[in-house]
Scaffold this motif. Structure first.
Motif: not given
Length: 407
Positions: A28-33
């Motif tokens: 999720v963090a990678a996608g939002l980033s």
């Protein structure tokens, strides 16, 4: 690379604390980033009217994002081999959130362009998380876990466009940036709180920043085995970017004449790529990296043949080709990336920096080439070019052997 760094054996003694929850948080963090790098694409018209930007300046937001991302890949991602990846990724996530808030508050085009470029630089926090998940994974689940986090990265790119269009329609373009800024800051604190506090890649690594950057540049010389998987990935990315660039042109013209909303819906078919990536990773973990790599590039090559009839309005063939090229491209990416990471476990962040920088350079070259081809031979020439590039990648992939291969 310094002597101390070279002396480190490429052993795998990383902590085994990678739970499903942590894996989900990383994805999720990678996608939002990375999502913020794609917000401007469906919003160009709104940005022009509300910030009084010229068409050229509005379009520059897309180019500035690509340039910023390339700079971040080269200068920030290698730091993951020297500093705690948990802390570094959290800092970059917060920075990306704050810069997105600045972009959403822009009162003119110059501020938006500057903020967009800086957002792209710090958004490479996603590429800090990829080698981090490799470090935390056991060998028999590493490629699958890399696939899950990379699926988050790819989904962020695909979903970012759709999210921007939907939110902008409902609440205005500024809400797109502000809402994502809030989510990123929250996720950054979750990452810092729940991810393991220390990863072994940094233990005993006293390499200076200058040596770190120098060793990043020389990795292709020190590790010749990097060259073929990276070259195959570059060729695949060139082919993949061509399909992203020209499908809009195809559907905007006769016999389709679709509006942007329907064209955007076709793009969502690309989600099948990230969804299938962990499955490809399972086969890589079983020692079939070369088979996955070759199969992925074979699917991508075939996709262009399948999509050729779409020029006459046969949309079913276009949809089938989009599915094939997305599944093939993500399978290729997982196999190539996982293969490269095994070559020097203590330099995974630097390997990722080299891999991704050249990977996106391949995409840029494909985009530049197709702009010329489309002007002269449109869809038929595009399909020929895409098939040639993917086919060359297939030949490269067929000619090397993975270090983890059972084949």
């Amino acid at each position: 690379m310094t002597g101390s760094a070279q002396a480190q054996a490429p052993t795998d003694t990383s902590p085994r604390t990678l739970t499903r929850l942590i894996l989900l948080i990383m994805a999720v963090a990678a996608g939002l980033s990375v999502a913020g790098n794609y917000f401007a694409q469906p919003l160009l018209g709104l940005l022009q009217s509300e910030l009084h930007m010229t068409t050229t300046n509005a379009t520059l937001t897309v180019a500035v994002a690509q340039i910023g991302y390339a700079l971040g890949l080269f200068f920030l991602v290698p730091l993951g081999d020297r500093y705690s990846r948990r802390g570094l990724s959290a800092v970059l996530l917060i920075a990306t959130g704050l810069l997105l808030a600045l972009a959403g508050s822009a009162t003119n085009g110059s501020v938006l362009l500057a903020a967009t470029g800086l957002v792209a630089v710090t958004s490479v926090g996603a590429q800090i998380l990829v080698p981090f998940v490799a470090e935390l994974s056991t060998p028999d689940s590493r490629a699958r876990n890399i696939g899950i986090v990379m699926a988050g990265v790819l989904a962020g790119g695909i979903g970012g466009r759709a999210f921007a269009g939907i939110v902008a329609e409902a609440a205005g373009w500024r809400a797109v940036y502000w809402s994502t800024a809030v989510m990123l800051v929250i996720v950054a604190f979750v990452v810092f709180r729940l991810l393991p506090p220390k990863d072994d890649a940094q233990q005993g690594n006293d390499t200076s920043l200058t040596s770190l950057m120098r060793s990043t540049v020389t990795l292709l010389v020190e590790l010749p085995a990097l060259r073929r998987p990276i070259l195959a990935a570059m060729l695949s990315m060139a082919s993949y970017i061509i399909h992203l660039t020209t499908i809009t042109l195809l559907l905007d013209d006769e016999p389709y004449s679709w509006n942007p909303a329907f064209i955007g819906l076709i793009g969502l078919i690309g989600f099948i790529g990230p969804l299938s990536m962990p499955m490809a990773g399972r086969f890589v973990d079983q020692g079939h990296a070369k088979t996955v790599l070759v199969t992925g590039l074979l699917l991508s090559t075939t996709a262009w043949v399948v999509m050729l009839p779409a020029q006459s309005g046969q949309i079913a063939w276009l949809i089938a080709g989009i599915i094939l090229i997305n599944v093939g491209h993500t399978a290729m990416l997982n196999a190539a990336q996982s293969t490269c990471y095994e070559l020097r476990p203590t330099a995974r962040s630097r390997i990722n920096a080299v891999f991704m920088t050249l990977f996106f350079a391949g995409g840029a070259a494909g985009g530049a080439a197709v702009s010329v081809i489309w002007a002269h031979s449109q869809w038929v020439g595009t399909c020929v070019l895409g098939a040639i590039l993917a086919g060359l990648g297939l030949l490269v992939a067929a000619s090397f052997r993975s270090a983890r291969s059972n084949e």
